[in-house]
Write an enzyme that holds these catalytic residues in place. Structure first.
Site, mmCIF file in Angstrom:
data_model
loop_
_atom_site.group_PDB
_atom_site.id
_atom_site.type_symbol
_atom_site.label_atom_id
_atom_site.label_comp_id
_atom_site.label_asym_id
_atom_site.label_seq_id
_atom_site.Cartn_x
_atom_site.Cartn_y
_atom_site.Cartn_z
ATOM 1 N N THR A 179 -6.680 -20.686 -71.114
ATOM 2 C CA THR A 179 -5.919 -20.042 -72.227
ATOM 3 C C THR A 179 -4.504 -20.343 -71.855
ATOM 4 O O THR A 179 -4.238 -20.158 -70.521
ATOM 5 C CB THR A 179 -6.185 -18.685 -72.644
ATOM 6 O OG1 THR A 179 -5.480 -17.991 -71.509
ATOM 7 C CG2 THR A 179 -7.794 -18.481 -72.920
ATOM 8 N N TYR A 183 10.363 -24.565 -53.179
ATOM 9 C CA TYR A 183 10.653 -22.858 -52.944
ATOM 10 C C TYR A 183 11.960 -22.674 -52.932
ATOM 11 O O TYR A 183 12.574 -21.666 -53.153
ATOM 12 C CB TYR A 183 9.714 -22.453 -51.913
ATOM 13 C CG TYR A 183 8.089 -22.188 -52.321
ATOM 14 C CD1 TYR A 183 7.906 -21.150 -53.278
ATOM 15 C CD2 TYR A 183 7.276 -23.045 -52.216
ATOM 16 C CE1 TYR A 183 6.655 -20.764 -53.926
ATOM 17 C CE2 TYR A 183 5.865 -22.967 -52.638
ATOM 18 C CZ TYR A 183 5.814 -21.777 -53.505
ATOM 19 O OH TYR A 183 4.593 -21.701 -54.166
ATOM 20 N N HIS A 185 -5.991 -5.684 -67.050
ATOM 21 C CA HIS A 185 -6.111 -6.929 -67.852
ATOM 22 C C HIS A 185 -7.436 -7.452 -67.650
ATOM 23 O O HIS A 185 -7.476 -8.297 -66.665
ATOM 24 C CB HIS A 185 -4.905 -7.713 -67.423
ATOM 25 C CG HIS A 185 -4.967 -9.111 -68.134
ATOM 26 N ND1 HIS A 185 -5.153 -9.364 -69.485
ATOM 27 C CD2 HIS A 185 -5.152 -10.494 -67.628
ATOM 28 C CE1 HIS A 185 -5.327 -10.575 -69.747
ATOM 29 N NE2 HIS A 185 -5.032 -11.016 -68.629
ATOM 30 N N VAL A 222 1.784 -13.715 -63.421
ATOM 31 C CA VAL A 222 0.814 -14.102 -64.493
ATOM 32 C C VAL A 222 -0.362 -14.242 -63.881
ATOM 33 O O VAL A 222 -1.459 -14.018 -64.538
ATOM 34 C CB VAL A 222 1.525 -15.288 -65.114
ATOM 35 C CG1 VAL A 222 0.277 -15.734 -66.093
ATOM 36 C CG2 VAL A 222 2.812 -15.085 -65.917
ATOM 37 N N SER A 223 -0.243 -14.825 -62.772
ATOM 38 C CA SER A 223 -1.746 -15.328 -61.956
ATOM 39 C C SER A 223 -2.658 -13.935 -62.186
ATOM 40 O O SER A 223 -2.355 -12.735 -61.784
ATOM 41 C CB SER A 223 -1.472 -15.530 -60.538
ATOM 42 O OG SER A 223 -0.565 -16.475 -60.402
ATOM 43 N N PRO A 244 -6.544 -12.200 -60.820
ATOM 44 C CA PRO A 244 -6.748 -10.962 -61.604
ATOM 45 C C PRO A 244 -5.252 -10.194 -61.593
ATOM 46 O O PRO A 244 -4.808 -9.762 -60.517
ATOM 47 C CB PRO A 244 -7.684 -10.098 -60.871
ATOM 48 C CG PRO A 244 -7.779 -10.771 -59.575
ATOM 49 C CD PRO A 244 -7.356 -12.046 -59.562
ATOM 50 N N VAL A 245 -4.412 -10.241 -62.697
ATOM 51 C CA VAL A 245 -2.898 -10.004 -62.688
ATOM 52 C C VAL A 245 -2.672 -8.307 -61.898
ATOM 53 O O VAL A 245 -1.638 -8.551 -61.264
ATOM 54 C CB VAL A 245 -2.386 -10.050 -64.093
ATOM 55 C CG1 VAL A 245 -2.572 -9.139 -65.034
ATOM 56 C CG2 VAL A 245 -1.186 -10.147 -64.057
ATOM 57 N N ASP A 246 -3.465 -7.430 -62.161
ATOM 58 C CA ASP A 246 -3.227 -6.198 -61.694
ATOM 59 C C ASP A 246 -3.457 -6.187 -60.069
ATOM 60 O O ASP A 246 -2.495 -5.480 -59.325
ATOM 61 C CB ASP A 246 -4.455 -5.117 -62.127
ATOM 62 C CG ASP A 246 -4.237 -5.293 -63.672
ATOM 63 O OD1 ASP A 246 -3.166 -4.794 -64.294
ATOM 64 O OD2 ASP A 246 -5.128 -5.620 -64.324
ATOM 65 N N GLY A 290 -2.515 -20.560 -59.142
ATOM 66 C CA GLY A 290 -3.733 -20.066 -58.996
ATOM 67 C C GLY A 290 -4.907 -20.808 -59.752
ATOM 68 O O GLY A 290 -4.565 -21.155 -60.713
HETATM 69 P P1 NAD Z 1 -4.211 -24.528 -63.609
HETATM 70 O O1 NAD Z 1 -5.120 -24.952 -62.716
HETATM 71 O O2 NAD Z 1 -3.754 -25.376 -64.692
HETATM 72 O O3 NAD Z 1 -2.747 -24.506 -62.883
HETATM 73 C C1 NAD Z 1 -2.503 -23.787 -61.563
HETATM 74 C C2 NAD Z 1 -1.537 -24.652 -60.587
HETATM 75 O O4 NAD Z 1 -1.070 -23.951 -59.363
HETATM 76 C C3 NAD Z 1 -1.798 -25.862 -60.297
HETATM 77 O O5 NAD Z 1 -1.132 -27.067 -60.876
HETATM 78 C C4 NAD Z 1 -1.865 -26.008 -58.850
HETATM 79 O O6 NAD Z 1 -1.474 -27.075 -58.139
HETATM 80 C C5 NAD Z 1 -0.849 -24.921 -58.549
HETATM 81 N N1 NAD Z 1 -0.947 -24.034 -57.443
HETATM 82 C C6 NAD Z 1 -2.072 -23.750 -56.484
HETATM 83 N N2 NAD Z 1 -1.719 -23.161 -55.435
HETATM 84 C C7 NAD Z 1 -0.286 -23.211 -55.321
HETATM 85 C C8 NAD Z 1 0.528 -22.708 -54.478
HETATM 86 N N3 NAD Z 1 0.197 -22.253 -53.386
HETATM 87 N N4 NAD Z 1 2.108 -22.870 -54.809
HETATM 88 C C9 NAD Z 1 2.443 -23.576 -55.967
HETATM 89 N N5 NAD Z 1 1.627 -24.149 -56.958
HETATM 90 C C10 NAD Z 1 0.093 -23.647 -56.699
HETATM 91 O O7 NAD Z 1 -4.260 -22.954 -64.116
HETATM 92 P P2 NAD Z 1 -3.657 -22.242 -65.326
HETATM 93 O O8 NAD Z 1 -4.595 -22.606 -66.598
HETATM 94 O O9 NAD Z 1 -2.379 -22.767 -65.412
HETATM 95 O O10 NAD Z 1 -3.636 -20.788 -65.005
HETATM 96 C C11 NAD Z 1 -2.790 -20.372 -63.902
HETATM 97 C C12 NAD Z 1 -3.042 -18.636 -63.580
HETATM 98 O O11 NAD Z 1 -2.639 -18.180 -64.699
HETATM 99 C C13 NAD Z 1 -4.626 -18.570 -63.462
HETATM 100 O O12 NAD Z 1 -4.503 -17.532 -62.379
HETATM 101 C C14 NAD Z 1 -5.009 -17.960 -64.734
HETATM 102 O O13 NAD Z 1 -6.062 -17.020 -64.604
HETATM 103 C C15 NAD Z 1 -3.695 -17.202 -65.212
HETATM 104 N N6 NAD Z 1 -3.736 -16.712 -66.423
HETATM 105 C C16 NAD Z 1 -3.304 -15.462 -66.702
HETATM 106 C C17 NAD Z 1 -3.230 -14.991 -68.071
HETATM 107 C C18 NAD Z 1 -2.638 -13.438 -68.129
HETATM 108 O O14 NAD Z 1 -2.623 -12.940 -69.246
HETATM 109 N N7 NAD Z 1 -2.044 -13.024 -67.035
HETATM 110 C C19 NAD Z 1 -3.204 -15.754 -69.235
HETATM 111 C C20 NAD Z 1 -3.997 -17.254 -68.946
HETATM 112 C C21 NAD Z 1 -4.094 -17.497 -67.611
#
Ligand code: NAD
Length: 324
Positions: free
Chosen positions: A236, A70, A181, A123-124, A126-128, A84
């Site tokens: 996705t 960080y 979203h 991006v995480s 629920p984004v809103d 997330g």
């Molecule tokens: P993933 O499980 O592959 O990766 C998530 C990563 O986050 C893991 O590597 C985990 O170790 C890490 N992590 C967890 N807690 C953490 C912390 N406190 N500090 C640092 N890292 C941490 O999941 P993903 O498929 O990469 O999805 C990630 C997020 O993106 C999800 O919330 C998913 O819903 C979201 N997403 C958003 C959109 C969008 O349009 N906004 C589209 C796709 C996915």
């Protein structure tokens, strides 16, 4: 005379899972960043992704990529929050709120420890909700914290319209999704254009059938596309990475591009104290302004309904303290 050193464009990505690492890959292919830092709770993942990415792209991109902590977010132009857990096939994004808000709080604490500049792009999911809470927790000037919002839904909406009109070039389709979203998103049918022509007129000229039922069906395809992809491959990642490259390009090049981004509203369309997506002008300072445009009465009603759904989720969150 000493030559001024060009400033380097630095991006930190928190969360190096499928989404975070695909965003890094897309940014590297586009050569947008000079430096990318991958941060993950699981450091081994960040190190492995860094190794994989740097080895494969060394000869075609000038970007230096590192696995960091960080403390390395210092001096970032953009900090992306992509950590997330991801969604399960039969879940809505709002179903993940309790798990992901804890992670987001943790991340906000860490960002607050080391932040000295830059935009925060959420991006995480629920984004809103995550965007709203992050905006509160980070307390940065207007426009610096925002979410990818409905950029992905907009991309998918353009895609289904392009298919409807016979696979026309997607860049010729003007369309936008606003609101949550998620399930209550609002496709702005009244503003859809193909080749600069209103959709209904275009369909009439080309003899393409279009009616309310077809529109509802297409809108539903956009809503369910994410879960259909997740049902097949568990996640996705490419669509959101494409959107992020577009957003980051608009920031880096100060394009003042209008994108459907999620930010905390201040009374736009009579809605406030909730984050959702509206057409927003984005440039080097983040969201510069949220555009007030003409939506028809159904679209306005749907937008209001969407804001109520997100607000209710925020209210429910207040009832349970976040225990880290
Ligand atoms: P993933 O499980 O592959 O990766 C998530 C990563 O986050 C893991 O590597 C985990 O170790 C890490 N992590 C967890 N807690 C953490 C912390 N406190 N500090 C640092 N890292 C941490 O999941 P993903 O498929 O990469 O999805 C990630 C997020 O993106 C999800 O919330 C998913 O819903 C979201 N997403 C958003 C959109 C969008 O349009 N906004 C589209 C796709 C996915």
């Amino acid at each position: 005379m000493l030559k001024k050193q060009p400033t380097k464009f630095k991006i930190s990505i928190i969360g190096s899972g499928f989404v975070g690492s695909t965003i890094a890959y897309a940014l590297m292919l586009k050569n947008i960043a000079d430096e990318i830092i991958l941060i993950d709770k699981n450091k081994h993942v960040a190190i492995a992704e860094q190794l994989d990415l740097s080895c494969s792209l060394k000869n075609i991109c000038n970007c230096n990529i590192y696995a960091g902590d960080y403390s390395d977010i210092k001096d970032s132009d953009i900090i992306i929050v992509a950590c997330g857990r991801s969604r399960k096939p039969n879940e809505t994004r709002l179903n993940m709120v309790n798990d992901n808000i804890k992670i987001a709080k943790n991340v906000a604490n860490e960002i607050n420890r080391y932040y000295n500049k830059g935009l925060i792009l959420i991006v995480s999911n629920p984004v809103d909700i995550v965007t709203y809470k992050m905006t509160q927790w980070l307390n940065l000037p207007y426009g610096k914290v925002f979410g990818s919002g409905c950029t992905l839904d907009t991309l998918r909406f353009k895609n289904v319209i392009s298919n409807l009109v016979g696979n026309c070039d997607k860049t010729k389709v003007e369309a936008m999704v606003v609101g949550e979203h998620g399930e209550s998103q609002v496709p702005l049918w009244s503003r859809v254009k193909v080749n600069n022509v209103n959709l209904e007129t275009y369909c009439a000229i080309k003899n393409i059938k279009i009616n309310e039922k077809i529109k509802q069906n297409l809108a539903q395809q956009v809503i369910t596309m994410g879960s259909n992809i997740i049902a097949g491959k568990g996640r996705t990642n490419y669509g959101i990475a494409t959107c992020m490259v577009n957003i980051i390009g608009a920031i880096k090049n100060d394009k003042k591009q209008i994108l459907s981004l999620s930010s905390v509203l201040k009374g736009e369309y009579g809605i406030e104290d909730v984050a959702l997506s509206l057409p927003s002008v984005v440039g080097k300072n983040g969201i510069e302004t949220v555009c007030i445009e003409t939506f028809n009465s159904l679209e306005q009603q749907m937008l209001y309904k969407s804001s109520v759904i997100i607000k209710n989720t925020l209210e429910n969150l207040k009832k349970e303290p976040i225990v880290l």
